[in-house]
Design an enzyme around this catalytic site. Structure first.
Site, PDB file in Angstrom:
ATOM      1  N   ASN A  18       4.151  34.846  18.775  1.00 15.73           N
ATOM      2  CA  ASN A  18       3.792  33.446  18.055  1.00 15.73           C
ATOM      3  C   ASN A  18       4.527  32.876  16.911  1.00 15.73           C
ATOM      4  OD1 ASN A  18       1.371  34.174  19.715  1.00 15.73           O
ATOM      5  ND2 ASN A  18       0.375  34.852  18.222  1.00 15.73           N
TER       6      ASN A  18
ATOM      7  N   HIS B  25      -0.501 -16.242  14.999  1.00 15.89           N
ATOM      8  CA  HIS B  25      -1.388 -16.429  16.099  1.00 15.89           C
ATOM      9  C   HIS B  25      -0.430 -17.248  17.138  1.00 15.89           C
ATOM     10  CE1 HIS B  25      -4.731 -15.767  13.483  1.00 15.89           C
ATOM     11  NE2 HIS B  25      -3.892 -16.479  12.443  1.00 15.89           N
TER      12      HIS B  25
ATOM     13  N   SER C 136      15.379  -9.870  40.994  1.00 17.15           N
ATOM     14  CA  SER C 136      14.142  -9.764  41.995  1.00 17.15           C
ATOM     15  C   SER C 136      14.574  -9.371  43.240  1.00 17.15           C
ATOM     16  CB  SER C 136      13.181 -11.178  41.919  1.00 17.15           C
ATOM     17  OG  SER C 136      12.312 -11.223  43.136  1.00 17.15           O
TER      18      SER C 136
ATOM     19  N   LYS D 264      16.115 -14.959  39.833  1.00 23.48           N
ATOM     20  CA  LYS D 264      15.304 -14.243  38.562  1.00 23.48           C
ATOM     21  C   LYS D 264      16.452 -13.494  37.952  1.00 23.48           C
ATOM     22  CE  LYS D 264      11.310 -13.627  37.873  1.00 23.48           C
ATOM     23  NZ  LYS D 264      10.506 -13.880  36.983  1.00 23.48           N
TER      24      LYS D 264
ATOM     25  N   ASN E  63      15.383 -10.522  34.751  1.00 21.06           N
ATOM     26  CA  ASN E  63      14.305 -10.137  34.083  1.00 21.06           C
ATOM     27  C   ASN E  63      14.273  -8.985  32.634  1.00 21.06           C
ATOM     28  OD1 ASN E  63      12.495 -11.288  36.333  1.00 21.06           O
ATOM     29  ND2 ASN E  63      12.666  -9.400  37.288  1.00 21.06           N
TER      30      ASN E  63
ATOM     31  N   GLU F  61      10.326  -4.660  28.552  1.00 23.60           N
ATOM     32  CA  GLU F  61       8.834  -4.635  28.874  1.00 23.60           C
ATOM     33  C   GLU F  61       8.711  -3.203  28.905  1.00 23.60           C
ATOM     34  OE1 GLU F  61       8.762  -8.442  31.932  1.00 23.60           O
ATOM     35  OE2 GLU F  61       9.500  -6.736  32.656  1.00 23.60           O
TER      36      GLU F  61
HETATM   37  N1  ARG Z   1       4.666  30.438  25.285  1.00 22.16           N
HETATM   38  C1  ARG Z   1       3.740  30.966  24.275  1.00 22.16           C
HETATM   39  C2  ARG Z   1       3.415  29.381  23.457  1.00 22.16           C
HETATM   40  O1  ARG Z   1       4.301  28.620  23.388  1.00 22.16           O
HETATM   41  C3  ARG Z   1       4.282  31.798  23.326  1.00 22.16           C
HETATM   42  C4  ARG Z   1       3.423  32.510  22.655  1.00 22.16           C
HETATM   43  C5  ARG Z   1       2.459  33.399  23.585  1.00 22.16           C
HETATM   44  N2  ARG Z   1       1.904  34.066  22.542  1.00 22.16           N
HETATM   45  C6  ARG Z   1       0.681  34.871  23.080  1.00 22.16           C
HETATM   46  N3  ARG Z   1      -0.094  35.670  22.251  1.00 22.16           N
HETATM   47  N4  ARG Z   1       0.386  34.904  24.346  1.00 22.16           N
HETATM   48  O2  ARG Z   1       2.498  29.176  22.729  1.00 22.16           O
END
Ligand code: ARG
Length: 479
Positions: free
Chosen positions: A124, A170, A291, A297, A299, A304
């Site tokens: 995490n 406008h 084109s 053409k 473009n 775009e």
């Molecule tokens: N691949 C996961 C992500 O990017 C990493 C974290 C995973 N954590 C867990 N508790 N499963 O979110």
């Protein structure tokens, strides 16, 4: 390696949770949940974070010197494998994400030493720290591209400083401007984008290691040490927030969306300016397509496409905001989709600036076509007549009405441009001001228009002196 081949022969449970789950992971589970296909771009950043982390573990004596050295040596190998593509080719079915894959490879190379790396951290905080380093680099690259594009606009503005141009509101002729004033308006947009990049960078460059899964760590980690190693300017002050928030990603997605949206306005202007009807600008052949059917053409494809990419960038922003709303605190797996939005938007943003910049650099502006657009348009100086009357003490609203009434009568009488000017000169109320604006009979309209431009000397106005001043200031800012 595509997800197809990675799935071949899948029978294993991830070594990450070995011991807890009794059955092998189902194939469809992995296909749906794994992020390795897209978060592989985080590989060098995971290595950078992991190197700093293991040095910190050594400094705090949580791992011994020998273990640390073995891990660092293995990371040299892994870094090399990442740069040659060998790492990519060697992915195995249980590599759920880049962080899992790198830890697996490290353990293959070092055995038990590698098993110490994940001490005091969770994916995490690791994923967030890697993502923050990726984002930091992306912002640096985007800032470079933006500054380069601003430089191009300044150079074009300087080069074309003598071209007068019909200012529009406008899409109707409004007031005459310098073409360079228009060019610099797009530089102003990008300059604001540059400021936003600098400000966003501060909120990205935060060290979130030590947050662990959600609550921090019981180990004596030295987060200031890792923060210094990683060049982070601050350390997150709340571990729950650190693993939950994706605000730095949505902020950068906004930065990207705003940049591409700004470029799409430039693109729109260019499509209009290069149209058959206008012909104010001509794109270089190597930035145009033809084109398949119509031999004549040419473009404006980049101009775009950037409008289309702006739509996708806004989609990535709203997608990520929607995916991260209503999240219960802590980490939830929905947060993983942040990266799909981020990576695609960053890539589109970089390419959009680079392509538009290169296209602009080679664009030629047609002085004669721009002048011809104004030559029979004396009414673009209507405001000038009213303001001239103001200088003679007449309240603006009264002056405005007198000019408007005179113009309406002239238009109703279907007078030619030359006749309209004379009609205004002969008017009892506005005649004196009109003569001052248009000069005496026989003065070319263009001459009056140039005078009108040079009268607009308010800061940021269209007078040559003001535009040159902006070019100078902007050039200094990005130097
Ligand atoms: N691949 C996961 C992500 O990017 C990493 C974290 C995973 N954590 C867990 N508790 N499963 O979110």
């Amino acid at each position: 390696m595509n997800s197809e081949s990675k799935r071949e022969g899948i029978t294993n449970t991830s070594p990450l949770w070995e011991g807890r789950l009794g059955l092998a992971t189902s194939e469809i589970f992995s296909q749906y949940v794994d992020s390795i296909d897209f978060d592989i771009v985080l590989a060098p950043y995971d290595v950078e974070v992991s190197r700093a982390h293991v040095r910190m573990l050594k400094e705090t004596k949580i791992v011994d010197e020998q273990t640390c050295q073995k891990i660092l040596d293995a990371f040299d190998v892994i870094s090399h494998e990442i740069s040659t593509g060998e790492f990519h080719a060697g992915l195995v079915p249980t590599d759920e994400d880049i962080h899992t894959a790198i830890e697996r490879r490290l353990t293959e190379l070092t055995g038990d030493a590698g098993r110490a790396l994940h001490t005091g951290r969770s994916r995490n905080d690791l994923a967030q720290m890697s993502g923050r380093l990726y984002t930091r680099d992306a912002l640096e690259r985007i800032k470079y591209y933006v500054e380069h594009a601003i430089g191009t606009l300044c150079a074009l503005a300087e080069k074309n400083i003598d071209i007068v141009f019909p200012g529009k509101t406008h899409l109707q002729h409004a007031q005459p401007i310098l073409l360079s004033h228009w060019l610099m308006s797009h530089a102003s947009r990008l300059l604001n984008d540059r400021d936003r990049i600098i400000q966003a960078y501060e909120r990205v460059n935060v060290c979130v290691l030590g947050s662990g899964a959600i609550a921090g760590s019981t180990l004596p980690l030295d987060i200031e040490f890792v923060a210094r190693e990683l060049g982070c300017t601050t350390i997150s002050d709340n571990s729950i927030f650190a693993v939950s928030t994706r605000d730095y990603i949505t902020e950068v997605l906004f930065v990207c969306a705003q940049i591409v949206s700004n470029l799409s306005c430039l693109g729109e202007d260019i499509v209009w300016m290069t149209s058959t009807e206008c012909g104010y600008a001509t794109l270089s052949d190597n930035f145009s397509s033809g084109s398949s059917m119509m031999p004549q053409k040419k473009n404006p494809d980049i101009a775009e496409l950037v409008r289309g990419k702006a739509g996708l960038s806004i989609g990535a922003l709203t997608g990520a905001l929607s995916a991260t709303k209503s999240q219960i605190f802590g980490y939830n797996h929905d947060l993983q989709v942040d990266k799909e939005a981020l990576f695609s938007s960053v890539k589109d943003c970089e390419l959009s600036i680079a392509a538009m910049d290169a296209m602009m650099e080679t664009t030629v502006f047609n002085k004669l076509a721009c002048e011809n657009a104004l030559i029979d348009q004396p009414l673009v100086l209507a405001t000038d007549i009213a303001e001239e009357m103001v200088k003679n003490g007449i309240p603006f609203r009264i002056a405005y009405k007198a000019v408007a009434v005179c113009i309406k009568r002239a238009l109703d009488a279907e007078l030619s441009p030359e006749e309209i000017i004379q009609y205004m000169r002969d008017d009892d109320l506005i005649g004196q001001a009109a003569t001052s604006v248009f000069g005496d009979k026989g003065t070319p309209v263009l001459q009056a228009i140039v005078k009108g431009i040079e009268r607009r000397t308010t800061k940021g106005g269209t007078a040559t002196k003001q535009v040159l001043e902006q070019i100078e200031t902007v050039t200094k800012t990005i130097a």
